[in-house]
Scaffold this active site. Structure first.
Site, PDB file in Angstrom:
ATOM      1  N   GLU A 152     -98.463 -44.959 -25.260  1.00 32.24           N
ATOM      2  CA  GLU A 152     -98.498 -45.440 -26.638  1.00 32.24           C
ATOM      3  C   GLU A 152     -97.859 -46.832 -26.650  1.00 32.24           C
ATOM      4  O   GLU A 152     -96.849 -47.062 -25.973  1.00 32.24           O
ATOM      5  CB  GLU A 152     -97.713 -44.499 -27.550  1.00 32.24           C
ATOM      6  CG  GLU A 152     -97.555 -45.001 -28.981  1.00 32.24           C
ATOM      7  CD  GLU A 152     -96.693 -44.060 -29.828  1.00 32.24           C
ATOM      8  OE1 GLU A 152     -96.752 -42.837 -29.605  1.00 32.24           O
ATOM      9  OE2 GLU A 152     -95.951 -44.551 -30.687  1.00 32.24           O
ATOM     10  N   GLU A 157     -92.871 -52.276 -35.544  1.00 24.68           N
ATOM     11  CA  GLU A 157     -92.315 -51.066 -36.114  1.00 24.68           C
ATOM     12  C   GLU A 157     -90.958 -51.415 -36.713  1.00 24.68           C
ATOM     13  O   GLU A 157     -90.186 -52.181 -36.130  1.00 24.68           O
ATOM     14  CB  GLU A 157     -92.163 -49.992 -35.038  1.00 24.68           C
ATOM     15  CG  GLU A 157     -91.787 -48.634 -35.547  1.00 24.68           C
ATOM     16  CD  GLU A 157     -91.843 -47.581 -34.450  1.00 24.68           C
ATOM     17  OE1 GLU A 157     -92.000 -46.400 -34.783  1.00 24.68           O
ATOM     18  OE2 GLU A 157     -91.719 -47.941 -33.266  1.00 24.68           O
TER      19      GLU A 157
END
Length: 524
Positions: A152, A157
């Site tokens: 991933e 973020e």
């Protein structure tokens, strides 16, 4: 954005052809000027030829709570396009068992392809700043291999309560029981990343993933950074992009309902086949210091460079050294070669000049804190081992670190910090005089806490923030400034700090001796 990802359809043939095209472009070494994928959000609705909505609470995908105990149900109505922007809105709105709604889009399963191996993936985004918000721009593989073995990549973020930090991560590991990750963070002062739009990007080439904000390279990972390089499986798959705004969950934290609705706005998303030139260097510098900036990811060859800085320094080489004074401003770079001309800008913040505002402890007459826990041996009235121009005090503190303690603590309560916000913004800072034979580069941490919440077993609850300094000399006094290192528990208010924890060389079992003096707060 960690997620237990189970299955997805196989990549389409034409998407594989796109990846081959990207590989061919990379061999030419010219930076991409035309994206292989772009959405400028110039229409009036989400383009479903480019984006697939994921809806609900995740249960229909085998991911109840989307794998992270998230609190929202994703709805198509929460993603709108107008005025050149995609807006994802998180609302206080009950759907089924969920008390909040938001939206999540991905490029998987689109008729024109939406998955790639390698390239530059970027989006210009304005993230929300409300507590409990968890915006993300990230990538998952188009494969039936279970997460995290297939990897991933998190491009952007953040959480609303810690929006002064932008995070870039990779997730990997042989199984969900052995999931691992590595995260890099970049600080924004005096404002936060939620204050404006920024371009968040990843450049992914063979066995290398690098993270950028605007035109600044801030992190790179390769297989050698993993404990087991065989866990680097990113090259084996094609990845698609995801945009979403989660609410609460394992990472998002407690939601401030009074701040809702909150929005994540996206100006554009683009994918390029080949990396572009960028800048490496410090974006936050101390006043009256020197910093060097260099060109990275310039693979065209035969380039010429032109640098300028607000201080007047210029350069025609591949680096620029700036003698910063006290004024912030942009470092500008122009790269010219046979591929074209590329202009890059790094906005640099010069931290404010601070002066002594309040002494916490001078180990003589001023004591604005009360020591409550000491795990080593602390003599608060020791003779100065070697007075010099940095510290000429007669009496100092002597501390022998406990070699039995991994996190040796000196804890003190205080009423001297009615508002910790200025420390987060860089408008205030802790200073400490240190003398030790410990190796150069030894870390020293100051952590601010609310002792009504923080206990020995509930980390990170009650821990407001931490600040880092590292030693620069041995056996001589040095005056250390502590710089913002983490906003640990966003639920601990700026006005709730009543405890200071000093940690000398944490996460070790060393027993070094430290002489300490003039622990103080400096302010603008």
């Amino acid at each position: 954005m960690p997620e237990r990802f189970h299955a997805a359809p196989l990549a389409r043939a034409f998407a594989a052809a796109l990846a081959l095209t990207a590989g061919a472009a990379g061999a030419q070494q010219c930076p991409s000027t035309t994206p292989v994928f772009a959405d400028e959000f110039n229409g009036t609705a989400v383009d479903t030829n480019k984006w697939e909505f994921q809806t609900g609470d995740g249960c229909s995908y085998g991911l109840c709570g989307w794998g992270n105990n998230e609190l929202q149900s994703y709805q198509t109505a929460n993603a709108t396009v107008a005025n050149g922007l995609l807006t994802i809105t998180a609302k206080k709105q009950r759907v089924g068992s969920k008390s909040y709604t938001s939206a999540r889009l991905r490029t998987l399963n689109r008729p024109n392809g939406g998955q790639w191996t390698h390239g530059r993936f970027e989006a210009r985004i304005k993230i929300p700043g409300g507590h409990g918000m968890w915006p993300a721009f990230w990538m998952l593989p188009n494969t039936t291999v279970a997460w995290p073995a297939s990897g991933e990549i998190d491009i952007q973020e953040a959480t609303g309560q810690k929006s002064m930090y932008q995070l870039g991560s990779i997730h990997y590991g042989p199984s969900s029981a052995n999931a691992q990750f590595q995260t890099s963070q970049i600080l924004k002062q005096p404002d936060t990343w939620a204050s404006d739009f920024h371009v968040y990007a990843v450049e992914w080439s063979a066995n290398r993933i690098s993270w950028y904000v605007d035109d600044l390279l801030y992190a790179t990972k390769t297989p050698s950074d993993l404990a087991n390089p065989a866990d680097w499986t990113f090259e084996n798959y094609q990845y698609y992009m995801i945009l979403n705004l989660a609410v609460g969950g394992n990472f998002g934290g407690t939601v401030d309902d009074t701040a809702l609705p909150q929005t994540m706005q996206v100006d554009y998303v683009r994918v390029y086949a080949v990396p572009q030139p960028s800048i490496s260097g410090k974006h936050i510098v101390e006043p009256n210091t020197v910093a060097t900036y260099s060109v990275v990811d310039d693979n065209a060859g035969g380039s010429t460079y032109s640098w300028t800085a607000p201080t007047g320094q210029t350069s025609t080489g591949n680096a620029l050294t700036v003698n910063w004074a006290t004024t912030s401003g942009p470092v500008n770079l122009t790269v010219k070669n046979s591929c074209g001309t590329y202009t890059k800008t790094l906005n640099v913040t010069v931290s404010p000049v601070l002066t002594k505002s309040l002494v916490l402890d001078d180990f003589e007459t001023i004591h604005n804190q009360t020591y409550t826990t000491v795990t080593g041996t602390f003599n608060r009235s020791a003779a100065n081992p070697a007075p010099n121009t940095v510290n000429s005090s007669t009496t100092v503190g002597q501390y022998v670190r406990s070699s039995a303690q991994q996190y040796d603590l000196i804890t003190a309560t205080t009423t001297a910090i009615p508002d910790a916000g200025p420390f987060v913004r860089g408008d205030k800072a802790f200073y400490l005089d240190v003398y030790s034979a410990a190796p150069v580069g030894t870390p020293i941490l100051i952590q601010l806490e609310n002792n009504k919440v923080a206990t020995a077993s509930n980390y990170p609850s009650g821990r407001h923030s931490k600040y880092l300094a590292t030693t620069t000399v041995q056996n001589s006094w040095q005056r250390l400034k502590f710089l913002m290192n983490d906003r640990i528990d966003g639920e601990t208010a700026d006005t709730a700090v009543n405890q200071i924890v000093l940690m000398l060389n944490p996460n070790t079992y060393t027993g070094d001796t430290y002489y300490l003096d003039n622990e103080a707060i400096y302010a603008k």
